[in-house]
Design a protein around this motif. Structure first.
Motif, mmCIF file in Angstrom:
data_model
loop_
_atom_site.group_PDB
_atom_site.id
_atom_site.type_symbol
_atom_site.label_atom_id
_atom_site.label_comp_id
_atom_site.label_asym_id
_atom_site.label_seq_id
_atom_site.Cartn_x
_atom_site.Cartn_y
_atom_site.Cartn_z
ATOM 1 N N UNK A 80 6.442 12.145 12.471
ATOM 2 C CA UNK A 80 7.430 11.733 13.489
ATOM 3 C C UNK A 80 7.665 10.224 13.470
ATOM 4 N N UNK A 81 7.120 9.544 12.491
ATOM 5 C CA UNK A 81 7.169 8.074 12.529
ATOM 6 C C UNK A 81 7.904 7.481 11.324
ATOM 7 N N UNK A 82 8.459 6.274 11.569
ATOM 8 C CA UNK A 82 9.006 5.464 10.483
ATOM 9 C C UNK A 82 7.907 4.521 10.005
ATOM 10 N N UNK A 83 7.832 4.367 8.686
ATOM 11 C CA UNK A 83 6.754 3.570 8.083
ATOM 12 C C UNK A 83 7.326 2.330 7.404
ATOM 13 N N UNK A 84 6.663 1.200 7.636
ATOM 14 C CA UNK A 84 7.010 -0.041 6.931
ATOM 15 C C UNK A 84 5.743 -0.498 6.209
ATOM 16 N N UNK A 85 5.770 -0.417 4.885
ATOM 17 C CA UNK A 85 4.608 -0.845 4.089
ATOM 18 C C UNK A 85 4.729 -2.350 3.852
ATOM 19 N N UNK A 86 3.619 -3.071 4.017
ATOM 20 C CA UNK A 86 3.679 -4.517 3.815
ATOM 21 C C UNK A 86 2.658 -4.976 2.778
ATOM 22 N N UNK A 87 3.123 -5.833 1.890
ATOM 23 C CA UNK A 87 2.277 -6.456 0.864
ATOM 24 C C UNK A 87 3.023 -7.708 0.409
ATOM 25 N N UNK A 88 2.396 -8.877 0.442
ATOM 26 C CA UNK A 88 3.168 -10.085 0.133
ATOM 27 C C UNK A 88 3.826 -10.080 -1.249
ATOM 28 N N UNK A 89 3.162 -9.465 -2.253
ATOM 29 C CA UNK A 89 3.680 -9.573 -3.613
ATOM 30 C C UNK A 89 3.992 -8.191 -4.199
ATOM 31 N N UNK A 90 5.239 -7.965 -4.578
ATOM 32 C CA UNK A 90 5.592 -6.743 -5.332
ATOM 33 C C UNK A 90 5.703 -7.184 -6.776
#
Ligand code: URA
Length: 210
Positions: free
Chosen positions: A125-135
């Motif tokens: 039921x949730x929206x996800x925002x993945x965070x990582x400084x470097x792709x």
């Protein structure tokens, strides 16, 4: 540019990023700037969050006004450097839930190896925002998105401070549906999986472990 890549070119973001790139920026300065940029990036990544109308009584009248709809957003930090983005994002979305994915890069193969995975309940039921400084190579991002998609969240976005053409291509080859939000697309990856010109090892710079 690929329409699923959002380059956040706001002058404040660009200015702060330039200060972070300087090799003589202290740990304290680097961390503070990352916090500030992360808060600004949170505005962009939440721009299309669904809203609903509620009734509210002001001291003078009753009116309908907007609030954010649905279950709380989840910020998912790819350990450990992702934690450097969390605080700034949470300053803008304080009610967000937080998940952690522990992945390390095998130094020989540069592939991602998972050692930790902890998410809030009701992920579908949730929206996800993945965070990582470097792709960079995209290997950790791909592995994190894959694991999260197993939980069927409503949506997945990826936020980084910096990326490069190789990183975008790698993530979008496997997950073209995942929008990438970034403050810069640098020239290239080097043979060790570092972004050039980049800013060095983000984890070391955030935590002072160089
Ligand atoms: N991870 C980092 O911290 N820096 C890079 O340049 C690439 C991956």
């Amino acid at each position: 540019m690929n329409s699923n890549v959002h380059l956040i070119d706001h002058p404040l973001v660009q200015h702060k990023l330039t200060l972070m790139r300087r090799k003589d920026a202290s740990t304290n300065t680097f961390r503070r700037l990352l916090n500030e940029i992360s808060a600004l990036m949170a505005y962009e990544v939440t721009r299309d969050m669904p809203m609903q109308e509620v009734e509210v009584e002001t001291p003078l009248e009753t009116m309908t006004a907007k609030v954010i709809d649905g279950k709380k957003l989840v910020f998912v930090s790819i350990l450990r450097a992702g934690n450097g983005i969390l605080e700034g994002m949470l300053s803008v979305v304080p009610g967000a839930r937080v998940g952690h994915v522990g992945l390390y890069r095998d130094p020989k193969t540069l592939t991602a190896v998972e050692y930790y995975f902890k998410m809030p309940k009701d992920m579908e039921e949730r929206d996800v925002v993945i965070v990582d400084p470097m792709l960079a190579t995209g290997n950790s991002a791909i592995a994190a998105v894959e694991r999260l998609k197993e939980l069927n969240p409503k949506s997945v976005k990826f936020v980084c401070l910096l990326t490069c053409p190789e990183g975008i291509a790698a993530l979008h080859k496997v997950h073209p549906d995942v929008p990438i939000y970034t403050a810069a697309i640098d020239r290239q990856l080097n043979d060790h999986g570092y972004i050039l010109p980049g800013l060095g090892d983000a984890g070391d710079r955030i935590f002072g472990t160089q």
